[in-house]
Scaffold this active site. Structure first.
Site, short mmCIF file in Angstrom:
data_model
loop_
_atom_site.label_atom_id
_atom_site.label_comp_id
_atom_site.label_asym_id
_atom_site.label_seq_id
_atom_site.Cartn_x
_atom_site.Cartn_y
_atom_site.Cartn_z
N GLU A 124 38.51 -24.10 -12.12
CA GLU A 124 39.08 -24.02 -10.76
C GLU A 124 38.84 -22.65 -10.14
O GLU A 124 39.04 -21.62 -10.81
CB GLU A 124 40.59 -24.28 -10.79
CG GLU A 124 40.96 -25.73 -11.00
CD GLU A 124 41.21 -26.07 -12.45
OE1 GLU A 124 40.63 -25.37 -13.32
OE2 GLU A 124 41.95 -27.03 -12.72
N ASP B 256 24.49 -34.95 8.21
CA ASP B 256 24.64 -35.46 6.85
C ASP B 256 23.28 -36.01 6.45
O ASP B 256 22.86 -37.08 6.91
CB ASP B 256 25.71 -36.56 6.82
CG ASP B 256 25.83 -37.20 5.43
OD1 ASP B 256 24.98 -36.93 4.57
OD2 ASP B 256 26.78 -37.98 5.24
N ARG C 145 24.64 -36.99 -9.74
CA ARG C 145 25.51 -37.47 -8.67
C ARG C 145 26.38 -36.31 -8.24
O ARG C 145 26.90 -35.56 -9.08
CB ARG C 145 26.37 -38.63 -9.16
CG ARG C 145 25.55 -39.83 -9.55
CD ARG C 145 26.42 -41.04 -9.76
NE ARG C 145 26.66 -41.72 -8.51
CZ ARG C 145 25.90 -42.72 -8.05
NH1 ARG C 145 24.88 -43.14 -8.73
NH2 ARG C 145 26.19 -43.29 -6.90
N THR D 137 24.19 -35.42 -0.46
CA THR D 137 24.42 -35.76 -1.86
C THR D 137 23.19 -35.29 -2.63
O THR D 137 22.13 -35.01 -2.05
CB THR D 137 24.62 -37.28 -2.05
OG1 THR D 137 23.61 -37.98 -1.33
CG2 THR D 137 25.99 -37.71 -1.56
N TYR E 194 37.04 -26.44 -17.66
CA TYR E 194 37.74 -26.39 -16.36
C TYR E 194 37.42 -25.07 -15.68
O TYR E 194 37.50 -24.00 -16.32
CB TYR E 194 39.25 -26.50 -16.56
CG TYR E 194 39.76 -27.91 -16.34
CD1 TYR E 194 39.53 -28.55 -15.12
CD2 TYR E 194 40.46 -28.59 -17.32
CE1 TYR E 194 39.99 -29.84 -14.90
CE2 TYR E 194 40.92 -29.88 -17.11
CZ TYR E 194 40.69 -30.50 -15.89
OH TYR E 194 41.13 -31.77 -15.67
N LYS F 196 20.14 -38.65 -4.59
CA LYS F 196 19.26 -39.63 -3.93
C LYS F 196 17.83 -39.09 -3.98
O LYS F 196 17.27 -38.96 -5.07
CB LYS F 196 19.76 -39.90 -2.52
CG LYS F 196 21.17 -40.52 -2.48
CD LYS F 196 21.57 -40.93 -1.09
CE LYS F 196 22.89 -41.67 -1.05
NZ LYS F 196 24.06 -40.79 -0.87
N1 DSN Z 1 25.80 -45.94 -1.11
C1 DSN Z 1 24.93 -45.03 -0.41
C2 DSN Z 1 23.82 -45.75 0.27
O1 DSN Z 1 23.36 -46.69 -0.30
O2 DSN Z 1 23.39 -45.37 1.35
C3 DSN Z 1 25.63 -44.10 0.49
O3 DSN Z 1 26.86 -43.73 0.03
#
Ligand code: DSN
Length: 441
Positions: A63, A207, A243, A234, A61, A237
């Site tokens: 924080e 984003d 993640r 994120t 942890y 990807k």
């Molecule tokens: N689920 C993702 C996508 O496929 O674009 C975005 O959160």
């Protein structure tokens, strides 16, 4: 048996203590290895990421932020979080980075709560035209707290008309404008949005969750170079990390953003995830990764060319990034759910998708969405994209021809064998005699 990046001893223990989950894991490795992943938001992470996600950082942890934590024992967690932040700043040319966001939605929500007041107006892209859930979809919790105004793409071009975005912005005077999407196959006019935000007196956020790796690798433009106030991405990807989500922003917003993430939105950050982000931010600085990012785009172009030649109707007529959307209803007379299922049968995983102003509902939409980041991570190039496009075209023309699907399944399997998934190495001989990696040996 598989030869995976987890520790062999830990896998043995799992096999002994929970055979059901162990088998599901083996089957998932096999599914990912023997089929091809074309969902544009998915990827095969760097093998190093598995090592850190399965590490003792999971136990801690932490924080607070480096140098200012609530619990003791932080000498190693401070090291990894500082590395992750500094490397992210260098990769994205950002003044500040927060690397604690658990995933995409909480990451964007943390920006809204950090920079705005409940009831403020936010302008983002409509989900049904390619935007994201967290940009104000009516079903999201955020739409109960903030007022969302949504810009759309044009019909039939599928493109954003900046004059219309400007008109909407001047009418509603949003406090925040968001550039970002999950199924828009074109690059944003970042400079154009900057002008609109200045005129409307709005903060400006990009984003780039889908594009993070392509921006990091220098293959696509970086919104921060256009003076954006905040950028979110994120990390799992095109970035090929764990993640998670990160927020990059101007120095003047560092304190409200950090406070909004912790203690505003979250408690203890997931330090195994932060450790994996740190390593990801190192790996994406390599020349090999830059070549990967460029190849993702080259592959998407090759895919588009072949599909167009085969009569597919591509939303916007093509792509400038890593993703493509086919209108299967007009091109092939089938809805996206039928296409998704038939393609699944041949080992090609992608997703049904709404097209702009879709007359059909989300579970039976008119299109499919797919992209090239994961295939490129396996080392596939233009020749393989051409082959995949041809398999897809055959399936879309005859989704009910089971004999054809069986034949094409073999073609996909053979192709996938030539391009192992990074971090997974399934041998033909699994040890149990059935060759399936089921763990029964
Ligand atoms: N689920 C993702 C996508 O496929 O674009 C975005 O959160």
């Amino acid at each position: 048996m598989t030869n995976f990046t987890y520790s062999a001893a830990a896998l043995d223990r799992l096999q002994n203590s929970d055979i059901d989950v162990f088998n599901a894991l083996m089957n998932e490795e096999k599914r990912q290895s023997e089929g091809i992943e074309l969902i544009p938001s998915e990827n095969y992470c760097f093998p190093e990421v598995y090592a850190l996600l399965g590490s003792v950082f999971n136990n801690k942890y932490s924080e607070g932020y480096p140098g200012r934590r609530y619990y003791g024992g932080q000498e190693n967690t401070d090291t990894i979080e500082t590395l992750a932040r500094e490397r992210a700043k260098a990769v994205f040319r950002a003044e500040h980075a927060n690397v604690q966001c658990l995933s995409g939605c909480p990451m964007n929500e943390a920006v809204y709560f950090g920079l705005l007041q409940p009831g403020d107006t936010i302008m983002g892209m409509d989900l049904t035209h390619g935007g994201h859930l967290s940009h104000g979809a009516p079903v999201s919790n955020m739409s109960k707290i903030f007022k969302f105004v949504r810009y759309k793409t044009e019909i039939p071009s599928g493109l954003i008309d900046l004059d219309k975005v400007r008109t909407l912005a001047m009418e509603h005077k949003p406090k925040l404008i968001i550039c970002g999407h999950s199924s828009y196959p074109r690059e944003y006019d970042y400079a154009g949005f900057r002008k609109i935000a200045d005129e409307a007196g709005a903060l400006l956020m990009a984003d780039i969750s889908h594009l993070g790796g392509l921006v990091a690798g220098g293959a696509l433009k970086n919104p921060l170079d256009f003076g954006y106030d905040v950028m979110t991405t994120t990390t799992h990807k095109s970035l090929r990390g764990p993640r998670g989500g990160m927020i990059l922003c101007k120095k003047e917003f560092a304190t409200p953003i950090d406070k909004s993430v912790f203690p505003g939105m979250q408690g203890g950050p997931h330090m195994h995830q932060v450790a994996a982000m740190a390593t990801t931010m190192k790996l994406v600085q390599s020349d090999a990764y830059k070549a990967y990012a460029r190849q993702v785009l080259v592959n998407a172009q090759a895919f588009a060319k072949e599909l167009l030649a085969g009569g597919a109707h591509l939303v916007t007529g093509g792509t400038e990034n890593h993703l493509l959307v086919i209108n299967t209803a007009t091109g092939f007379g089938i809805t996206g759910n039928i296409a998704e299922k038939a393609l699944d049968k041949v080992g090609i995983t992608l997703n049904k998708n709404l097209i702009p102003d879709d007359p059909n509902p989300p579970m039976k939409p008119s299109g499919i969405r797919f992209g090239t980041p994961a295939a490129t991570s396996r080392g596939m190039g233009e020749a393989e994209m051409k082959q995949l496009a041809n398999i897809m075209l055959q399936v879309l023309r005859a989704p009910g021809d089971e004999a054809l699907l069986t034949k094409l399944r073999e073609e996909t399997r053979t192709m996938c064998k030539r391009f192992p998934v990074p971090g997974i190495n399934i041998s033909d001989e699994c040890g149990c005699g059935c060759g399936c990696g089921c763990g029964c040996s």
